[in-house]
Design a protein around this motif. Sequence first.
Motif: not given
Length: 234
Positions: A25-42
Amino acid sequence: MTRPVTSAERALQELRELILGGALSPGARLGEVELAERLGVSRTPVREALSRLAAEGLVEISPNRGARVATWTVAELEGVFDLRISLEPQLTGFAVPNASPADIEELDDLAHRMVEVGGPGPRQDLDALVPLNRAFHDRLVALAAHPTLATALAAAIHPPIVRRNFSAYDAESLRRSLAHHVEIVAALRADDPGWARAVMTAHISNARAVMVRAALHETAQHVSTQDPSDEEAS
């Protein structure tokens, strides 16, 4: 032979869809570590994807707060729609005398395809609706043959806002919007610029009401769930 999709391209595609589809959602924080785990990438592909999405206007990156899903204030949205409502109805009226029977048939086909894919129900496909809607509006602008107004309008339209607009529609507002396209074609067939301008004005006013309502809701939701650390960082 099809070129394999890179990790950065896949991260970009998936993140874009998560944002445009409302999962982030708008304003949601986009942490690199959390997103990498969620997407299965580095983290590197995620960082590249966030930079690309920032260039597209979907992500905001700042030194103190990191990356977040982009937000638009109510005032910013109203400014966008105020500009559209001053330009797009004029262009639609200018398009009327320039539209050939073939042009009208093309627009009619687009309008009815939008009704088919965008109508509320189990077969609704908003992803298919977006390019059809863009093609319809772009065709009207091209037919208007008024490059100065067309350039000003292009600067006022933000693709992320358009895509989120469809996601924010309730069933009644969406049906109204789809019907506007059909009625604009009817005005073209009748060779009536005044009718065409009036319908486009109503069309944009409908979109504005939807987006402002959604923005007010998102603002209230963001305030109620604001992370205390945000206040410390500001």
